[in-house]
Motif scaffolding. Sequence first.
Motif, PDB file in Angstrom:
ATOM      1  N   LEU A 176       0.817  -1.220   0.000  1.00 29.19           N
ATOM      2  CA  LEU A 176       0.000   0.000   0.000  1.00 29.19           C
ATOM      3  C   LEU A 176       0.849   1.268   0.000  1.00 29.19           C
ATOM      4  CD1 LEU A 176      -2.913  -0.854   2.470  1.00 29.19           C
ATOM      5  CD2 LEU A 176      -2.986  -0.718  -0.018  1.00 29.19           C
ATOM      6  N   ALA A 177       2.004   1.202   0.648  1.00 30.87           N
ATOM      7  CA  ALA A 177       2.866   2.383   0.717  1.00 30.87           C
ATOM      8  C   ALA A 177       3.714   2.570  -0.528  1.00 30.87           C
ATOM      9  CB  ALA A 177       3.786   2.275   1.940  1.00 30.87           C
ATOM     10  N   GLY A 178       3.749   1.580  -1.421  1.00 36.52           N
ATOM     11  CA  GLY A 178       4.594   1.673  -2.606  1.00 36.52           C
ATOM     12  C   GLY A 178       4.323   2.890  -3.473  1.00 36.52           C
ATOM     13  N   PRO A 179       3.064   3.157  -3.890  1.00 42.52           N
ATOM     14  CA  PRO A 179       2.823   4.361  -4.699  1.00 42.52           C
ATOM     15  C   PRO A 179       3.191   5.650  -3.977  1.00 42.52           C
ATOM     16  CG  PRO A 179       0.977   2.854  -4.860  1.00 42.52           C
ATOM     17  CD  PRO A 179       1.859   2.316  -3.792  1.00 42.52           C
ATOM     18  N   GLY A 180       2.880   5.728  -2.683  1.00 42.92           N
ATOM     19  CA  GLY A 180       3.238   6.933  -1.943  1.00 42.92           C
ATOM     20  C   GLY A 180       4.733   7.127  -1.828  1.00 42.92           C
ATOM     21  N   LEU A 181       5.474   6.052  -1.614  1.00 38.88           N
ATOM     22  CA  LEU A 181       6.935   6.151  -1.546  1.00 38.88           C
ATOM     23  C   LEU A 181       7.517   6.551  -2.896  1.00 38.88           C
ATOM     24  CD1 LEU A 181       7.753   3.016   0.637  1.00 38.88           C
ATOM     25  CD2 LEU A 181       7.877   5.422   1.332  1.00 38.88           C
ATOM     26  N   VAL A 221       6.570  -1.900  -7.109  1.00 40.20           N
ATOM     27  CA  VAL A 221       7.728  -1.593  -6.273  1.00 40.20           C
ATOM     28  C   VAL A 221       7.472  -2.023  -4.824  1.00 40.20           C
ATOM     29  CG1 VAL A 221       9.092   0.299  -5.323  1.00 40.20           C
ATOM     30  CG2 VAL A 221       8.579   0.239  -7.761  1.00 40.20           C
ATOM     31  N   GLY A 222       6.252  -1.792  -4.326  1.00 39.78           N
ATOM     32  CA  GLY A 222       5.919  -2.222  -2.968  1.00 39.78           C
ATOM     33  C   GLY A 222       5.944  -3.734  -2.818  1.00 39.78           C
ATOM     34  N   VAL A 223       5.464  -4.453  -3.824  1.00 35.92           N
ATOM     35  CA  VAL A 223       5.524  -5.916  -3.785  1.00 35.92           C
ATOM     36  C   VAL A 223       6.971  -6.395  -3.761  1.00 35.92           C
ATOM     37  CG1 VAL A 223       5.023  -7.999  -5.110  1.00 35.92           C
ATOM     38  CG2 VAL A 223       3.274  -6.257  -4.840  1.00 35.92           C
ATOM     39  N   LEU A 224       7.821  -5.769  -4.568  1.00 37.76           N
ATOM     40  CA  LEU A 224       9.232  -6.151  -4.584  1.00 37.76           C
ATOM     41  C   LEU A 224       9.890  -5.890  -3.228  1.00 37.76           C
ATOM     42  CD1 LEU A 224      11.376  -7.283  -6.490  1.00 37.76           C
ATOM     43  CD2 LEU A 224      11.955  -4.944  -7.127  1.00 37.76           C
ATOM     44  N   VAL A 250       8.666  -8.621  -0.788  1.00 38.66           N
ATOM     45  CA  VAL A 250       9.325  -9.903  -1.029  1.00 38.66           C
ATOM     46  C   VAL A 250      10.766  -9.868  -0.536  1.00 38.66           C
ATOM     47  CG1 VAL A 250      10.114 -11.457  -2.843  1.00 38.66           C
ATOM     48  CG2 VAL A 250       7.805 -10.544  -2.917  1.00 38.66           C
ATOM     49  N   ALA A 251      11.466  -8.760  -0.791  1.00 43.18           N
ATOM     50  CA  ALA A 251      12.845  -8.644  -0.310  1.00 43.18           C
ATOM     51  C   ALA A 251      12.906  -8.656   1.214  1.00 43.18           C
ATOM     52  CB  ALA A 251      13.472  -7.364  -0.858  1.00 43.18           C
ATOM     53  N   THR A 252      11.934  -8.005   1.844  1.00 43.03           N
ATOM     54  CA  THR A 252      11.886  -8.026   3.308  1.00 43.03           C
ATOM     55  C   THR A 252      11.662  -9.429   3.846  1.00 43.03           C
ATOM     56  OG1 THR A 252      11.027  -5.765   3.320  1.00 43.03           O
ATOM     57  CG2 THR A 252      10.697  -7.066   5.303  1.00 43.03           C
ATOM     58  N   GLY A 253      10.718 -10.154   3.252  1.00 39.09           N
ATOM     59  CA  GLY A 253      10.472 -11.517   3.693  1.00 39.09           C
ATOM     60  C   GLY A 253      11.651 -12.439   3.461  1.00 39.09           C
ATOM     61  N   ALA A 254      12.340 -12.271   2.317  1.00 37.93           N
ATOM     62  CA  ALA A 254      13.508 -13.105   2.037  1.00 37.93           C
ATOM     63  C   ALA A 254      14.633 -12.826   3.026  1.00 37.93           C
ATOM     64  CB  ALA A 254      13.982 -12.864   0.601  1.00 37.93           C
ATOM     65  N   TYR A 255      14.857 -11.550   3.328  1.00 39.03           N
ATOM     66  CA  TYR A 255      15.906 -11.204   4.287  1.00 39.03           C
ATOM     67  C   TYR A 255      15.577 -11.758   5.674  1.00 39.03           C
ATOM     68  CZ  TYR A 255      19.039  -8.306   7.098  1.00 39.03           C
ATOM     69  OH  TYR A 255      19.990  -7.872   7.988  1.00 39.03           O
ATOM     70  N   ALA A 256      14.320 -11.631   6.070  1.00 36.35           N
ATOM     71  CA  ALA A 256      13.930 -12.129   7.385  1.00 36.35           C
ATOM     72  C   ALA A 256      14.045 -13.652   7.462  1.00 36.35           C
ATOM     73  CB  ALA A 256      12.502 -11.685   7.710  1.00 36.35           C
ATOM     74  N   ALA A 257      13.655 -14.353   6.378  1.00 36.20           N
ATOM     75  CA  ALA A 257      13.735 -15.810   6.396  1.00 36.20           C
ATOM     76  C   ALA A 257      15.176 -16.288   6.470  1.00 36.20           C
ATOM     77  CB  ALA A 257      13.053 -16.383   5.143  1.00 36.20           C
ATOM     78  N   VAL A 258      16.069 -15.651   5.712  1.00 38.85           N
ATOM     79  CA  VAL A 258      17.474 -16.040   5.753  1.00 38.85           C
ATOM     80  C   VAL A 258      18.088 -15.709   7.107  1.00 38.85           C
ATOM     81  CG1 VAL A 258      19.742 -15.590   4.750  1.00 38.85           C
ATOM     82  CG2 VAL A 258      17.763 -15.879   3.268  1.00 38.85           C
ATOM     83  N   GLU A 259      17.703 -14.553   7.649  1.00 41.16           N
ATOM     84  CA  GLU A 259      18.265 -14.135   8.930  1.00 41.16           C
ATOM     85  C   GLU A 259      17.827 -15.053  10.069  1.00 41.16           C
ATOM     86  OE1 GLU A 259      20.515 -11.675  11.491  1.00 41.16           O
ATOM     87  OE2 GLU A 259      20.424 -11.801   9.303  1.00 41.16           O
ATOM     88  N   LEU A 260      16.575 -15.498  10.008  1.00 40.35           N
ATOM     89  CA  LEU A 260      16.049 -16.305  11.108  1.00 40.35           C
ATOM     90  C   LEU A 260      16.352 -17.786  10.948  1.00 40.35           C
ATOM     91  CD1 LEU A 260      12.576 -14.642  11.681  1.00 40.35           C
ATOM     92  CD2 LEU A 260      14.653 -14.335  13.004  1.00 40.35           C
ATOM     93  N   LEU A 314      15.124   1.480   3.526  1.00 37.99           N
ATOM     94  CA  LEU A 314      13.807   1.286   4.124  1.00 37.99           C
ATOM     95  C   LEU A 314      13.469  -0.205   4.234  1.00 37.99           C
ATOM     96  CD1 LEU A 314      11.113   2.439   5.154  1.00 37.99           C
ATOM     97  CD2 LEU A 314      10.332   2.486   2.775  1.00 37.99           C
ATOM     98  N   THR A 315      13.742  -0.950   3.169  1.00 38.64           N
ATOM     99  CA  THR A 315      13.495  -2.390   3.199  1.00 38.64           C
ATOM    100  C   THR A 315      14.358  -3.068   4.254  1.00 38.64           C
ATOM    101  OG1 THR A 315      12.941  -2.332   0.841  1.00 38.64           O
ATOM    102  CG2 THR A 315      13.479  -4.469   1.791  1.00 38.64           C
ATOM    103  N   TRP A 316      15.610  -2.670   4.331  1.00 43.66           N
ATOM    104  CA  TRP A 316      16.497  -3.259   5.339  1.00 43.66           C
ATOM    105  C   TRP A 316      16.014  -2.940   6.751  1.00 43.66           C
ATOM    106  CZ3 TRP A 316      19.525  -0.757   9.027  1.00 43.66           C
ATOM    107  CH2 TRP A 316      20.421  -1.566   9.720  1.00 43.66           C
TER     108      TRP A 316
END
Length: 414
Positions: free
Chosen positions: A266-271, A306-309, A312-322, A400-402
């Motif tokens: 939802l924040a993608g267009p605003g960002l 852009v928001g979807v990307l 997905v990057a946030t979820g991938a980083y969190a999954a690898v980190e955890l 922001l994603t990080w």
Amino acid sequence: MLSLRLARGARPLALLRRSLVATAAAGTGFLLLCALGYAAGHPEQTDGAVVRLLWCAVPLAATAHLAVAVSRADPSVPFGAVFAAAGGGPARSALLAAASAALSCALGCALALLAFLQLRGDLGGSWLPWAGVASGAASGPLGIGYPLPAAATVTLLAVVPAVAAAACAGRLWPRGAQRARVGGRARPRAAERVPRGAAPPDLAARGLPWGIALTAAGIALEAFANSSDSGPPPPPDALLPLPGGLGGSPPGVVGGWALTAVGLVLAGPGLTHLCGRLLAAGRPGTLRLLAGRVLQQEAGRLGHSVGVLCAVATGAYAAVELYGTGAGPSGNRPFGPLTGLGAALIMMCATASALMAALEAKSARNGTTDALLRLGAPPRLLRGAAALRGLALLVLLTPLTWAVAELSTLPFNR
């Protein structure tokens, strides 16, 4: 029939885009069939089969998003006045795009069914011994040796084309259009002939507060659900296991991740709009002004992809980190093949959707680009503005994603 004729006469680039949709549908269909095979091989574990089926909703949504992005960027779908004069109109154009998406997804699902049956050995021989994988280890997710219900197989495979077609029709369906009667027939007005237009720049920034609120609520829900000070650890039945050996997570954590992902979308267009305003702030030169204004204008087209990307990057980083470092709730477990397939599928769909959105925005700016070139603007100025837009988005969204990913994993690392 018209969809088949358009597919036969499409250009190689359009065929490549549709092949991406077919590939995504094949991966999603294979994951659905694996969930069905697990249910057939473990009839006593109903909850585990249902959870595996629910996790398939994520790649299914990614496939539908890619199908919509390809339909919006596909020039072979007629939206012009000639098609409207032939009795088409924007509504039938949306249905035609939905039929094309359903056709591509049906082809991918058929390929997934053939591959799944071959891996199970139902077609006269399995590939698993050739790959060096023990059939006993693969009998769990594939259900080797157990018959598959034909009705359930067809129903699950029909879900992918149906969802993709519904998403395309709903996204491309004309809204707020009026029809004028000319010569006793209802014909679309000029405003109705462009059903794929982007949201106005001022409306693109309105979703930013809601996106920020949902992201913050998701992070707070993750912290609350994973609080270790409230009592003993939850029992295994309270976890939602990820398919492919990734382990499990409390349902509250999964809900927090979902809220965070929706907030980023939802924040993608605003960002994107904010990034354009920052580029054009102050006393910009020609390059910054052109890049900023175009980015603001295209925020409605590019923002959601852009928001979807970012999600997905946030979820991938969190999954690898955890789960990749053993800090997660299930310890250090290797990524299984189904988890790797689902992650690769989601990343491919998100990246391809962002590229399709950029291609659609470029096609929509053809008139403006031609006008600038006729006025004497050098081509390198336009290329520099495009590079500056991409760099600005990268500079704004990467930290922001990080930060969102770090905040999402912070409760687990305490």
